[in-house]
Design an enzyme around this catalytic site. Structure first.
Site, PDB file in Angstrom:
ATOM      1  CD1 TRP A 211      -3.210   1.197   0.581  1.00 41.99           C
ATOM      2  CD2 TRP A 211      -1.977   2.380   2.099  1.00 41.99           C
ATOM      3  NE1 TRP A 211      -3.795   2.165   0.877  1.00 41.99           N
ATOM      4  CE2 TRP A 211      -3.079   2.966   1.791  1.00 41.99           C
ATOM      5  CE3 TRP A 211      -0.853   2.865   3.071  1.00 41.99           C
ATOM      6  CZ2 TRP A 211      -3.506   4.098   2.474  1.00 41.99           C
ATOM      7  CZ3 TRP A 211      -1.448   3.789   3.786  1.00 41.99           C
ATOM      8  CH2 TRP A 211      -2.474   4.779   3.423  1.00 41.99           C
TER       9      TRP A 211
ATOM     10  N   GLY B   7       6.672  -0.361   6.532  1.00 39.95           N
ATOM     11  CA  GLY B   7       7.323   0.712   7.411  1.00 39.95           C
ATOM     12  C   GLY B   7       7.740   1.951   6.695  1.00 39.95           C
TER      13      GLY B   7
ATOM     14  CD  GLU C 147     -18.049   3.708  13.402  1.00 34.64           C
ATOM     15  OE1 GLU C 147     -17.203   4.705  13.232  1.00 34.64           O
ATOM     16  OE2 GLU C 147     -17.932   2.677  12.980  1.00 34.64           O
TER      17      GLU C 147
ATOM     18  CE  LYS D 228      -9.500  -4.087   9.959  1.00 32.10           C
ATOM     19  NZ  LYS D 228     -10.704  -3.446  10.411  1.00 32.10           N
TER      20      LYS D 228
HETATM   21  O1  M6R Z   1      -6.506  -0.348  14.093  1.00 28.60           O
HETATM   22  P1  M6R Z   1      -6.943   0.958  14.576  1.00 28.60           P
HETATM   23  O2  M6R Z   1      -8.225   0.614  15.519  1.00 28.60           O
HETATM   24  O3  M6R Z   1      -5.967   1.558  15.197  1.00 28.60           O
HETATM   25  O4  M6R Z   1      -7.577   1.608  13.189  1.00 28.60           O
HETATM   26  C1  M6R Z   1      -8.018   2.957  13.507  1.00 28.60           C
HETATM   27  C2  M6R Z   1      -8.688   3.228  12.211  1.00 28.60           C
HETATM   28  O5  M6R Z   1      -7.489   3.583  11.352  1.00 28.60           O
HETATM   29  C3  M6R Z   1      -9.923   2.585  11.754  1.00 28.60           C
HETATM   30  O6  M6R Z   1     -10.672   2.422  12.883  1.00 28.60           O
HETATM   31  C4  M6R Z   1     -10.323   3.207  10.681  1.00 28.60           C
HETATM   32  O7  M6R Z   1     -11.045   4.375  10.859  1.00 28.60           O
HETATM   33  C5  M6R Z   1     -11.646   2.170  10.122  1.00 28.60           C
HETATM   34  N1  M6R Z   1     -11.277   1.746   8.711  1.00 28.60           N
HETATM   35  C6  M6R Z   1     -12.956   2.838   9.893  1.00 28.60           C
HETATM   36  O8  M6R Z   1     -13.823   1.955   9.519  1.00 28.60           O
END
Ligand code: M6R
Length: 605
Positions: free
Chosen positions: A73, A100, A478, A600
């Protein structure tokens, strides 16, 4: 956010690498590649695009049994064949994959260019592989040590050396990496599901650790090159739990897993009707807390906002809620009397981890709410509450959100009870309500047909508003994020009372408005706000308790949720919003699980 997988054994490496990459695709998917060591040569096959493009390119005649693979990515340099991993060093002796960011790559690149190296890609990763070549002293381990001494930034690296057919090397810092142990074969991966099909025995590498992986052995070393003995962990996730289990998309599967995920998150944490999180926090410390800071990104941030709202309301402790990406730059007012709650599904989000470190450096104790055992956030926190959501594969977070709220709500109860701001009967009442949530979620999930119809109705809108008051305005945040992320429809969440201060100008008959209304005392207020938008032509939708007749009569389309104590309403109110986003994405023909431009796990700043 990229994915790494590696293999050494006696099977055909390309098969294992490609199947591992398939399971890692969700971590990053603008390009992919593999390299195989065969006949004293390194064969690299890589390409821009998704894994199918790579699979078509892979030569069926490659039989080497050692190799590494990567899904990318883009961070440095656009998605392209050249920028894809693995990268070869100039002479072709070393081949490397990297997750990274190398912050000082420009200086290293300039230096190596002056020494005669040339670069085919725009990536920071290619400088690392050429450093291996430049610093090569004939010993892979000591060369790796010299290389990493020069690197600033984060990395999980896998490197194959053409001269060393019997082993390859991995090293990590601030980027996850595990080693899977098999019989006469071994594996590496950035994420456990990539290799779960082959082994459940895992070494989790810590920062600065290196490992030499051969067919029959895994030798692990600390940052100084000293051999260390680590404990093997048995992973009890089944492979199935990391797959779709018959659902059309991971997101739908994960939405439907929420009742079970909540049950698992509560399991073992309720004793005699009260909460016991086993946090080992003294009563004296709990009573000394005079502020709570919440640090998280995206959906995790909104879970924090929901419960932050309740903490202020019920425990009367001031709560500072920050986007993790901003926190460390805002000179936050944090000290040893602040308890910082860090929330991250993956436990590897770079901004969240940096926020954790910032709060720690200011003397704050850290509670981590995370889904991934032994993740960086978990390891660096003082206290950890694991959500038991199981692997979340869809980029759009759903079960992580609801389990985070459940975990945070348990923390609220434990803190409130210890501080004396919540009495036993209040806690016992909420615990009973919390135990009842899965069943109520199930009712919403079983009635999702209606929401499919609403998705059809909104699919051609170019803009939507979500409005709510109090904690409902957080559920709106949300709901809007979910819709934007996977349906690509612009959506804004607004505190309903703020509309008339400017935003109402945007409301027309082309702009549907979704109201979330679970707060009895604010019901008349939100109904007035719905009137305001209806007068401007908006088609309105409402999420509220099923017996909220006034609201039901007010909106054009109603999405009922079963009645629950208002404090827990966000756990139910989000489900119709998740389903609406999901079905809208499906009817639009979007790639639901892998929305454009997103990954993700965001392990870079
Ligand atoms: O793995 P994390 O919970 O730290 O990720 C945080 C955000 O990147 C994540 O919640 C993102 O906003 C989602 N894709 C939303 O659906």
């Amino acid at each position: 956010m990229c994915g790494i997988v590696g293999y050494i054994g006696d099977k055909r490496a390309q098969d294992i690498l490609l199947s591992g990459l398939k399971r890692l695709e969700y971590r990053g998917y603008d390009s992919a590649g593999i390299c195989i060591l065969e006949d004293n040569d390194i064969k690299v096959i890589k390409s821009k695009g998704n894994l199918e493009v790579l699979i078509k390119k892979v030569d069926d005649q490659t039989f080497g049994s050692q190799g590494i693979g990567h899904t990318r990515w883009a961070t440095h340099g656009k998605p392209s064949d050249e920028n894809s991993h693995p990268h070869l060093s100039n002479s072709g002796q070393f081949c490397l994959v990297h997750n990274g960011i190398i912050e000082n790559y420009n200086e290293i690149k300039t230096d190596l260019t002056e020494k005669g190296f040339d670069f085919k890609s725009e990536t920071d990763s290619e400088v690392i592989v050429n450093l291996f070549e430049y610093l090569n002293d004939g010993d892979l381990l000591s060369t790796a040590k010299k290389v990493t001494e020069k690197l600033e930034g984060s990395y999980a690296i896998g490197v194959v050396n053409k001269e060393n057919k019997d082993e390859f090397l991995v090293v990590r810092k601030d980027s996850p990496l595990v080693v899977g142990v098999g019989e006469g074969e071994n594996f590496i991966a950035s994420d456990i599901p990539a290799i779960l099909e082959y082994t459940k025995k895992i070494y989790i590498l810590d920062d600065d650790e290196m490992a030499l992986i051969s067919r029959g052995d895994v030798k692990i070393f600390d940052g100084n090159g000293k051999r260390i003995i680590k404990e093997i962990r048995e992973i009890n996730w089944s492979l199935e739990s990391a797959e779709k289990q018959g659902y059309e998309h991971f997101m739908l599967k994960e939405i439907n897993e929420q009742p079970e995920a909540i049950r698992k998150t509560l399991a073992g944490r309720i004793k005699n009707g009260l909460i016991n999180l086993n946090l080992d926090m003294s009563e004296e410390y709990v009573k000394s807390i005079n502020k709570i800071a919440v640090v998280a990104c995206g959906t995790a941030n909104y879970a924090g906002r929901v419960v932050g709202h309740l903490i202020e309301d019920k425990l009367r402790i001031p709560v500072l809620i920050s986007y993790a990406s901003e926190f460390r730059y805002n000179n936050p007012i944090i000290d040893q009397n602040t308890l910082t709650i860090v929330i991250s599904q993956s436990g590897e989000t770079a901004d969240t981890l940096a926020g954790l470190r910032e709060a720690k450096s200011r003397g704050s104790k850290i509670v981590a709410i995370t889904n991934v055992v032994e993740s960086s956030v978990a390891r660096e926190a003082d206290y950890v509450i694991y959500t038991q959501a199981g692997p979340e594969i869809a980029v759009a977070s759903t079960k992580a959100y609801s389990t985070q709220i459940a975990a945070l709500f348990m923390l609220l109860m434990e803190l409130g009870y210890k501080r004396g701001s919540l009495d036993e009967s209040t806690v016992k009442h909420w615990v009973t309500e919390l135990i009842g949530i899965p069943e109520k979620m199930q009712i919403i999930l079983e009635n999702s047909e209606l929401i499919k119809k609403y998705a059809e109705q909104i699919k051609d809108s170019t803009s939507l508003f979500f409005i709510g008051r109090g904690v409902d305005s957080v559920s709106c945040l949300e709901g809007a994020l979910k819709l934007k992320e996977i349906s690509y429809i612009h959506a804004e969440a607004y505190p309903a009372g703020e509309l008339k201060h400017g935003t109402l100008a945007l409301i027309t008959d082309d702009v549907p408005v979704i109201a979330v209304a679970t707060n009895k005392s604010l019901m008349d207020k939100i109904i007035s706000n719905i009137e305001e938008v209806k007068t401007r032509g908006a088609v309105t939708y409402g999420v509220a308790f099923e017996d909220e007749i006034k609201l039901k009569d007010e909106v054009d389309y109603f999405m009922p949720i079963p009645r629950v104590d208002e404090a827990l309403a966000p756990l139910l109110a989000v489900l119709p919003l998740q389903l609406l986003a999901y079905y809208t994405s499906v009817v639009k023909g979007n790639d639901v699980d892998k929305p454009r431009n997103l990954a993700k796990s965001v392990t870079v700043e």
